[in-house]
Design a protein around this motif. Structure first.
Motif, short mmCIF file in Angstrom:
data_model
loop_
_atom_site.label_atom_id
_atom_site.label_comp_id
_atom_site.label_asym_id
_atom_site.label_seq_id
_atom_site.Cartn_x
_atom_site.Cartn_y
_atom_site.Cartn_z
N VAL A 151 -13.32 -2.25 79.44
CA VAL A 151 -14.42 -3.38 80.40
C VAL A 151 -15.25 -4.39 79.27
O VAL A 151 -14.87 -5.32 79.91
CB VAL A 151 -16.05 -2.73 80.52
N ASP A 152 -14.33 -4.08 78.05
CA ASP A 152 -14.26 -4.83 76.64
C ASP A 152 -13.18 -6.65 76.83
O ASP A 152 -13.30 -6.56 76.00
CB ASP A 152 -15.41 -4.40 75.40
N GLY A 153 -12.08 -5.16 77.86
CA GLY A 153 -11.22 -6.22 77.53
C GLY A 153 -9.99 -5.30 77.81
O GLY A 153 -9.72 -3.09 77.37
N PRO A 154 -8.04 -5.31 77.63
CA PRO A 154 -7.56 -4.43 78.46
C PRO A 154 -7.25 -3.22 76.33
O PRO A 154 -7.25 -3.99 76.13
CB PRO A 154 -6.51 -5.70 78.81
N LEU A 155 -6.39 -2.29 76.62
CA LEU A 155 -6.37 -1.69 75.76
C LEU A 155 -5.00 -2.35 74.75
O LEU A 155 -3.89 -3.13 75.51
CB LEU A 155 -5.76 -0.06 75.38
N ASP A 156 -5.21 -1.77 73.49
CA ASP A 156 -3.64 -2.09 72.93
C ASP A 156 -2.51 -1.24 72.89
O ASP A 156 -2.41 -0.28 73.47
CB ASP A 156 -3.69 -2.28 71.47
N PRO A 157 -0.84 -2.33 73.38
CA PRO A 157 0.01 -1.35 74.06
C PRO A 157 0.18 0.15 73.45
O PRO A 157 0.39 1.24 74.25
CB PRO A 157 1.20 -2.55 73.22
N ALA A 158 -0.15 0.02 72.21
CA ALA A 158 0.42 2.09 71.80
C ALA A 158 -1.21 2.91 72.47
O ALA A 158 -0.51 3.80 72.82
CB ALA A 158 -0.04 1.37 70.58
N ARG A 159 -1.94 2.33 72.77
CA ARG A 159 -2.88 3.09 73.40
C ARG A 159 -2.73 3.52 74.58
O ARG A 159 -2.74 4.80 75.62
CB ARG A 159 -4.23 2.28 73.20
N ILE A 193 -1.83 3.25 86.16
CA ILE A 193 -2.43 3.54 84.69
C ILE A 193 -1.68 2.02 83.85
O ILE A 193 -2.91 1.56 83.32
CB ILE A 193 -2.17 5.14 84.27
N LEU A 194 -1.12 2.35 83.98
CA LEU A 194 -0.57 1.24 82.38
C LEU A 194 -0.94 -0.14 82.97
O LEU A 194 -1.38 -0.74 81.57
CB LEU A 194 1.40 1.50 82.66
N TYR A 195 -0.48 -0.63 84.00
CA TYR A 195 -1.11 -1.87 84.14
C TYR A 195 -2.36 -2.35 84.58
O TYR A 195 -2.66 -3.43 83.36
CB TYR A 195 -1.11 -1.79 85.82
N PHE A 196 -3.76 -1.67 84.30
CA PHE A 196 -4.24 -1.14 83.98
C PHE A 196 -4.87 -1.34 83.00
O PHE A 196 -5.80 -2.23 82.78
CB PHE A 196 -5.12 -0.35 85.05
N ALA A 197 -4.65 -0.12 81.68
CA ALA A 197 -4.28 -0.32 80.75
C ALA A 197 -4.72 -1.48 80.12
O ALA A 197 -5.01 -1.73 79.18
CB ALA A 197 -3.75 0.47 79.36
N LEU A 198 -2.70 -2.35 80.59
CA LEU A 198 -2.26 -3.36 79.28
C LEU A 198 -3.57 -4.79 79.87
O LEU A 198 -3.26 -5.41 79.02
CB LEU A 198 -1.28 -3.41 80.06
N THR A 199 -4.02 -4.34 81.64
CA THR A 199 -4.29 -5.65 82.09
C THR A 199 -5.86 -5.42 82.20
O THR A 199 -6.41 -6.61 82.16
CB THR A 199 -3.80 -6.29 83.12
N GLY A 200 -6.19 -4.58 82.08
CA GLY A 200 -7.83 -4.69 83.06
C GLY A 200 -8.16 -4.52 84.48
O GLY A 200 -8.75 -4.89 84.77
N HIS A 201 -6.66 -5.30 85.09
CA HIS A 201 -6.42 -4.89 86.79
C HIS A 201 -5.52 -4.35 87.09
O HIS A 201 -4.64 -3.44 86.55
CB HIS A 201 -5.24 -6.45 87.25
N TRP A 202 -5.78 -3.32 88.31
CA TRP A 202 -5.34 -2.57 89.80
C TRP A 202 -4.73 -3.48 89.98
O TRP A 202 -5.07 -3.74 90.71
CB TRP A 202 -6.74 -1.79 89.96
#
Length: 523
Positions: free
Chosen positions: A120-128, A189-198
């Motif tokens: 919600v507050d922004g995408p996650l970093d690559p490691a996470r 899931i990877l795309y969503f975590a990295l970008t915040g978009h599904w």
């Protein structure tokens, strides 16, 4: 706190609270599970409650729908199936009960947030992002290993516990799901975590509305043609190897790895996410170029199968061969003389003269299609074709077994299958490398006296007479490259048999393997 999945939607909305069978705060179900708080509803006609197991005094999640009976059958069957799979990255299922007016599943309560809440507050970093995808791929691989599917890998079913665990909840597969849909969803899931978009469409309910209590996930960024923008185009700081991996998994034109292969690759990236070489050597163990990335087009890089692990294995084998070559050239202590030994190299002779002695370093033997064949003593001999692809120099092509049901030992129908190699003359072999399509196979390398011919009787004779085993067998090997190098010095072989005794799972209770390439080196 999202405690239930939201990936697949049913064709009905949650029933009204006045419907018979509706739960009430403080009610105790099955004389054991007290309803403490209504958390949310989902689009499959279900309510999620935080509850308490009054016997064991532990928090639980109660996923409830009413009425029960046939409308709840899919939910109950999925819960029963999920309860049989124990994995640290899967939510534990404790109970499944049908009372007629209502049905409910009791499972582990996870204190934490869902992935959709985490971004919600922004995408996650690559490691996470890599760590989360690794955990989910491991969970999916565990489900697939039992022959089942998950069918609901989604940012709402991925939960991050306050204790640091990443778990996958709420399996809900239907007839349209396949192992590939689960694997492609991990890419989502990877795309969503990295970008915040599904990147996958969210299905609305039958009446066109969205499920109760939540907005749809933001759609992926797309160009004018509808193509998905790569993560690196959406945000800065995404490594090239992770960008490639994500887009490979979302590309419907590319063949997907199995979930266990993907889990192994994500584990490698997760463990070494800080290593600088990944930015260069990238992207996947099963899609690495043999000569480095260079200036190849990205689509070409994705289709080439080899890997960093394979290169490391080859390097280790090369070290072994180098040591063997030095040992073969002579040692003064072995000779029983004080005369220094001279190592023969191209352009010199060991006696100090000017004549050139043959090099003792191993060299690759160029094998032709007529030098390999399938050995299938117990089968119907319908799997003999295509074996020439294992020596064509292209790891993208290979020979595949058929799919076998239920068990990795060829469904209990065969002792094994293999590929016979005829070197056409006795050679001092130093190594045989076998590249397979997926990890998890068991195999050994045998040597024997000859080839009695391609027939059931001939193949049985091979199994009876090939008694020399080269090194130790590989049992459920966790990689895709097997290297057999324990050959006796100065011993020669003409006929070698790569004998496969156990197949890895390929999903849906099926087992098969592909042999992509066989390489033989000899002096």
């Amino acid at each position: 706190m999202t405690q239930v999945g939201e990936g697949q939607e049913a064709d009905e909305v949650a029933p009204a609270m006045t419907t018979p069978g509706a739960p009430t705060l403080g009610e105790i179900l099955a004389e054991r599970y007290e309803l403490a708080e209504h958390i949310n509803n989902d689009g499959a006609g279900r309510q999620v409650w935080r509850g308490v197991d009054v016997i064991l005094r532990r928090p639980v999640a109660v996923v409830l729908r009413y009425p029960g009976g046939d409308p709840a059958m899919e939910m109950l069957q999925a819960a029963v199936a999920a309860s049989r799979v124990i994995h640290p990255n899967l939510v534990g299922v404790y109970d499944a009960i049908d009372e007629g007016e209502r049905a409910y599943v009791v499972r582990e309560w996870v204190d934490g947030d869902s992935l959709r809440e985490m971004v919600v507050d922004g995408p996650l970093d690559p490691a996470r992002s890599t760590s989360i995808a690794h955990a989910i791929a491991g969970a999916v691989a565990a489900v697939h290993a039992t022959g089942m599917l998950h069918g609901n890998v989604h940012p709402g079913t991925v939960l991050a516990g306050d204790d640091g665990r990443i778990v996958l909840a709420d399996a809900r597969a239907d007839s349209a799901d396949t192992p590939e849909t689960d694997v492609r969803a991990i890419g989502g899931i990877l795309y969503f975590a990295l970008t915040g978009h599904w990147p996958h469409a969210e299905a609305p309910l039958a009446n066109g509305s969205q499920p109760t209590g939540r907005p749809p996930l933001p759609d992926a960024v797309r160009d004018a043609s509808g193509a998905i923008a790569a993560p690196r185009q959406v945000r800065a700081g995404v490594p090239a190897y992770l960008d490639d991996l994500t887009m490979d998994l979302l590309d419907g034109k590319l063949a997907l790895p199995s979930s266990d292969v993907l889990a192994a690759e994500l584990g490698r990236l997760d463990a070494a996410v800080e290593e600088e070489y990944l930015d260069v050597a990238g992207p996947l163990r099963f899609t690495s170029a043999p000569d480095g990335l260079g200036d190849q087009p990205r689509a070409t890089r994705r289709k080439i199968t080899a890997g960093i692990a394979g290169l490391l294995a080859i390097a280790a084998a090369g070290l072994f061969f180098g040591i063997s070559a030095l040992a073969d050239s002579g040692d003064p202590t072995d000779a029983g003389t004080d005369t220094p030994a001279t190592i023969a190299t191209p352009g010199t002779s060991s006696d100090g003269g000017g004549e050139t002695s043959p090099a003792r370093n191993p060299e690759k033997i160029t094998l032709e299609a007529g030098q390999v064949r399938v050995v299938d003593p117990d089968g119907t001999r319908t799997e003999l074709d295509g074996v020439a692809a294992v020596v064509d120099g292209d790891a993208n092509t290979g020979w595949d077994t058929e799919s076998y049901d239920g068990r990795g030992d060829f469904g209990g129908l065969k002792r094994g299958m293999g590929i016979l190699i005829d070197l056409r003359q006795p050679r001092e072999v130093t190594s045989v490398q076998v590249v397979l399509s997926t990890p998890g196979a068991s195999a050994e390398l045998l040597a024997g006296p000859g080839d009695p011919g391609s027939s059931a009787a001939g193949d049985n004779q091979i199994i009876d007479t090939y008694s020399t085993r080269i090194g130790e067998p590989f049992a459920k090997h966790d990689g895709t490259t097997m290297t057999f190098s324990a050959f006796q010095p100065d011993q020669q072989h003409q006929y070698l048999l790569v004998w496969i005794t156990e197949l890895p799972g390929s999903g849906n209770g099926k087992f098969k393997i592909g042999v992509q390439e066989i390489t033989v080196e000899a002096r």
